[in-house]
Design an enzyme around this catalytic site. Structure first.
Site, PDB file in Angstrom:
ATOM      1  CG  PHE A 384      -1.994  -1.069   1.112  1.00 12.19           C
ATOM      2  CD1 PHE A 384      -2.893  -1.090   0.054  1.00 12.19           C
ATOM      3  CD2 PHE A 384      -2.083  -2.059   2.064  1.00 12.19           C
ATOM      4  CE1 PHE A 384      -3.865  -2.069  -0.041  1.00 12.19           C
ATOM      5  CE2 PHE A 384      -3.049  -3.052   1.984  1.00 12.19           C
ATOM      6  CZ  PHE A 384      -3.946  -3.060   0.922  1.00 12.19           C
ATOM      7  NE  ARG A 409       5.265 -15.595  -4.001  1.00 10.26           N
ATOM      8  CZ  ARG A 409       3.966 -15.701  -3.714  1.00 10.26           C
ATOM      9  NH1 ARG A 409       3.294 -16.799  -4.015  1.00 10.26           N
ATOM     10  NH2 ARG A 409       3.338 -14.684  -3.136  1.00 10.26           N
ATOM     11  NE  ARG A 584     -17.217  22.979 -11.871  1.00 13.59           N
ATOM     12  CZ  ARG A 584     -17.688  23.187 -13.101  1.00 13.59           C
ATOM     13  NH1 ARG A 584     -18.121  22.164 -13.819  1.00 13.59           N
ATOM     14  NH2 ARG A 584     -17.741  24.404 -13.606  1.00 13.59           N
ATOM     15  CG  HIS A 585     -17.932  27.299  -7.955  1.00 13.87           C
ATOM     16  ND1 HIS A 585     -18.881  27.622  -8.908  1.00 13.87           N
ATOM     17  CD2 HIS A 585     -16.759  27.227  -8.614  1.00 13.87           C
ATOM     18  CE1 HIS A 585     -18.299  27.754 -10.080  1.00 13.87           C
ATOM     19  NE2 HIS A 585     -17.005  27.515  -9.948  1.00 13.87           N
ATOM     20  CG  ASN A 591     -20.353  28.284 -13.740  1.00 16.92           C
ATOM     21  OD1 ASN A 591     -20.395  28.021 -12.537  1.00 16.92           O
ATOM     22  ND2 ASN A 591     -19.252  28.127 -14.447  1.00 16.92           N
ATOM     23  NE  ARG A 636     -15.734  30.527  -9.882  1.00 16.67           N
ATOM     24  CZ  ARG A 636     -14.762  31.338 -10.266  1.00 16.67           C
ATOM     25  NH1 ARG A 636     -14.814  32.610  -9.907  1.00 16.67           N
ATOM     26  NH2 ARG A 636     -13.740  30.881 -10.970  1.00 16.67           N
ATOM     27  CD  GLU A 657     -10.949  26.913 -12.639  1.00 17.95           C
ATOM     28  OE1 GLU A 657     -10.002  26.159 -12.312  1.00 17.95           O
ATOM     29  OE2 GLU A 657     -12.026  26.498 -13.097  1.00 17.95           O
ATOM     30  CG  HIS A 723     -12.516  27.216  -8.746  1.00 16.73           C
ATOM     31  ND1 HIS A 723     -13.478  28.189  -8.862  1.00 16.73           N
ATOM     32  CD2 HIS A 723     -11.819  27.515  -7.612  1.00 16.73           C
ATOM     33  CE1 HIS A 723     -13.365  29.041  -7.855  1.00 16.73           C
ATOM     34  NE2 HIS A 723     -12.363  28.657  -7.079  1.00 16.73           N
TER      35      HIS A 723
END
Length: 770
Positions: A384, A409, A584-585, A591, A636, A657, A723
């Site tokens: 891990f 193996r 996201r906002h 937008n 935003r 952003e 963003h």
């Protein structure tokens, strides 16, 4: 609030203070109110005045302003009015300091159109407002504005005044000048805690929202089921079905020599031996991040993650090489594709690329390739840890592959070998295990010769003979660093054993869990009898680190940029299970208009999402007292996280952003029309394309590295409100997506991505709230 907003605000304050006849001024975002003792000692102090206007649903693009007589403006000219700053979706604010000799203010509010619209200003109805000695004369009436169509617009008005000691004022301003940064953004501190919910009755109160989280679950685009980490490693490519070992050229791989005495030849080690003590986070509060060495003092390359910044390499990658003629002092450009050039320039940006290239150019040839060889008993978290390190280095742009010897193996000898196969006194088993280790090492070296940079060799490698064999095979071809994981926690070992029996292909055909458990315990006993800790060559020892409850890291004979980054990552990583939420906002005004960048507020739809997000967080994390909310400094994201109550809110400028430079505020159609060459360049290579005076995705990855380190260090859930470009890069890290896919990852609005991190790896779940 972006830096340009902060600079405008500080300039505004200097202008106001100069107009009011005082030499000192105060950053509005960090006012310290004076005590009564201050007022008595300093002649009453100065007035700090805050004017606020509130309208729940502001319509159109009208910005509230303030104008008036001396000392506020000195002119009733509306073109000189001071704009108010948006504090929230419904609140606007303007703050200033009034000196003692000007305690009478005569002013009015007016609304001005945004974007220099020719529409005329709308002046507040009624008489002028008069503020004397901090008290508003007359009633505290609302501000009424009348449009041409007789529509009335009403704002609630709030006036607050407080006395401030001039000494406190001057000291605070000096601190602001020295730091050159705002301590708060639009009245929201860098770290703030809301103790009470701020949910409105409209559009998404807790009563009207569906709170069954499973109702919102949508399928994730990637496989999110638990996968055994070793199955994700490099597939053996030179293992023939006939069972014969062969090299990449078809020749038989010789039996490796088992002579002792070989040690790596250190040429330029800057760290001979060092021990890093990692405190238990549950007992000791986290400090500055400086790590002390017992033998060397402060290890400077392990300073707090955001304290380093490097030079920028333009466009990140692909720069032509400069060749110097032997007969002249001039340089020429070599534009031919070259395998060496490919090896020397990783797909990274800025300090990452510069540091890696410097290492490869100045160091020995074999230092161009790095092998991290895991050492440790089974069930100690090697695989891990190797998987996490592989994911981190790939994300930084270094070509990295994880080679698991257990996978070799199983393909060669089957997956049903009993514990007797792993006995040290079983010569056939020992020979077979050495053979598959040699084959995996040959595969890794061959891959490096073809252009790979970092190979992670995952096996127990528990004897000095085995490690000497690997160093002989790597001599002159790659640099080896041993990474030993040591765990002394019986409960953690027991948990890992049970996970191993449940998930490992070695026990896939064993229906009886208890039988598999007993066999694995016997295998572990066989390894413990002959285990030899690493004391040779270059090594990193992780002692009790995987539990997440403190521990220590010992470092010996480590030098170079990339090994230093690896140590830095390992100091901060752990396997404590906890979720990380990416979203996201809410939908912003840009937008809606299809514009990029900017610092606009959220739309009405975005406000609905903000309230739904708050309800989601309240239900999902109601028992997680230590959870935190991370946002960018743009409004935003701050407005989207605003309704979330009861958790610390932390602003990261690194989460802003992608900077679109001179294209900020434009639509892609406008860029295509006005800047066709830039549009085509971006279309051809979105990963490396850098906006003029802006950023590329590679630049974003570089500035996000401190965020990734802090996310790895966190033990509690984190909600990241950011963003699209930024979240694409963060998601790619957790999902282990190739760099060239990052600009094309779908990151929809109003969707929460839950990343579960823990000992079983990384799983994903998505919730679409709208």
């Amino acid at each position: 609030m972006g830096s340009h907003k902060g600079n405008r605000r500080s300039f505004l304050w200097r202008e106001i203070c100069s107009k009011m006849g005082t030499g000192s001024s105060k950053n509005p975002d960090s006012i310290s109110h004076g005590s009564s003792e201050d007022r008595e000692d300093h002649g009453g102090g100065q007035l700090y005045v805050s004017l606020k206007m509130e309208k729940y649903k502001p319509k159109g693009e009208l910005i509230p302003h303030v104008y008036g007589s001396v000392p506020l403006i000195g002119s009733w000219d509306s073109s000189k009015a001071l704009p108010m700053e948006r504090e929230s979706t419904s609140m606007w604010e303007l703050s200033f300091v009034v000196p003692p000799n000007h305690e009478t203010l005569d002013f009015k509010f007016l609304l001005k159109p945004k974007y220099n619209n020719p529409e005329p200003c709308i002046v507040e109805e009624g008489p002028n407002r008069v503020l004397i000695a901090g008290t508003l004369q007359g009633d505290g009436r609302s501000a009424l504005f009348k449009r041409d169509n007789d529509e009335i617009i009403e704002y609630r008005v709030f006036v607050k005044a407080d006395r401030v000691s001039p000494f406190n004022l001057a000291a605070s301003w000096r601190a602001f000048q020295e730091n050159r940064r705002l301590s708060t953004v639009r009245g929201v501190p860098d770290i703030s805690i809301n103790s009470t919910p701020a949910m409105g009755a409209e559009h998404g109160s807790s009563a009207s929202l569906e709170l069954d989280l499973e109702h919102y679950v949508v399928p994730a685009p990637t496989q999110s089921a638990t996968v055994y980490a070793a199955n994700l490693t490099e597939t053996p490519r030179s293992l023939k079905l006939s069972g014969v070992f062969s090299g990449t050229d078809g020749t038989t791989i010789p039996r490796p020599s088992s002579k002792d005495g070989h040690t790596s030849n250190d040429r330029s080690a800057t760290i001979k031996q060092m021990e890093v003590i990692v405190p238990d986070p549950t007992r000791v509060p986290s400090g500055s991040g400086t790590v002390e060495s017992k033998s060397m003092g402060t290890f400077s390359s392990l300073q707090k993650q955001d304290s380093y910044r490097g030079l920028l390499v333009d466009r990140g990658v692909g720069s032509p090489r400069l060749l110097k003629s032997p007969s002249t002092t001039s340089f020429t450009l070599d534009l031919k594709p070259d395998s060496d050039a490919k090896n020397m320039m990783p797909a990274a940006a800025g300090a990452v690329a510069a540091g890696a290239v410097a290492d490869q150019m100045l160091g020995p040839k074999e230092d161009r390739h790095l092998a991290i060889v895991l050492v440790g008993l089974p069930a100690r978290g090697k695989t891990f840890t190797a998987a996490k390190l592989t994911r981190y280095l790939r994300w930084l742009g270094h070509d990295t592959k994880h080679f698991n010897v257990g996978k070799y193996r199983r393909l060669k000898h089957g997956s049903n070998q009993t514990a007797d196969f792993f006995r040290a006194d079983n010569p056939e088993g020992l020979e077979a295990r050495n053979e598959v280790a040699a084959l995996a090492m040959e595969d890794m070296i061959a891959w490096m010769q073809e252009g790979g940079q970092v190979g992670i060799f995952d096996a127990t490698n528990s004897s000095r003979k085995r490690r000497n064999m690997l160093m002989k095979m790597a001599e002159g071809k790659c640099k080896i660093i041993f990474l030993e994981t040591i765990c002394n926690d019986p409960k953690l070992i027991e948990r890992n054993i049970r996970l191993k029996v449940q998930q490992s292909p070695d026990y896939a055909e064993e229906p009886d869990f208890e039988a598999g458990y007993r066999d694995f315990k016997n295998r572990l006993d066989n390894y413990e009898k002959v285990y030899e800790p690493v004391e040779e060559g270059s090594y990193i020892k992780m002692i009790d680190m995987v539990s997440g409850h403190g521990g220590q890291i010992q470092v010996n004979n480590i030098s170079g940029y990339l090994p230093g980054r690896i140590v830095f990552f390992l100091v901060n990583t752990h396997l404590t299970p906890r979720p990380i939420f990416l979203t996201r906002h809410g939908e912003s005004l840009y937008n809606v208009r299809g514009r990029i960048g900017g610092d606009t507020a959220i739309s009405e739809t975005g406000e609905v999402y903000a309230k739904k997000l708050a309800n989601f967080v309240e239900k999902r994390l109601k028992k997680e007292k230590a959870a935190s909310i991370w946002t960018s400094t743009l409004q935003r994201t701050i407005l989207t996280a605003g309704p979330i109550a009861g958790f610390p809110k932390i602003q990261w400028r690194a989460l802003d952003e992608i900077n679109s430079g001179i294209c900020d505020g434009m639509t892609y159609e406008e860029i295509k029309k006005n800047m066709p060459e830039e549009y085509e360049s971006r279309k051809k290579d979105k990963l490396r394309y850098r906006y003029p005076r802006g950023e590329s995705y590679l630049d974003v990855i570089q500035r996000l590295e401190p965020v990734i380190i802090e996310l790895e260090r966190q033990r509690a859930p984190v909600v990241v409100v950011s963003h699209q470009a930024v979240l694409r890069a963060l998601y790619a890290y957790f999902a282990d997506r190739p760099l060239n896919e990052i600009p094309h990852i779908e990151m929809p609005l109003h969707t929460i991505i839950e990343i579960q991190m823990g000992v079983t790896g990384v799983q994903e779940k998505r919730y679409k709230l709208m």
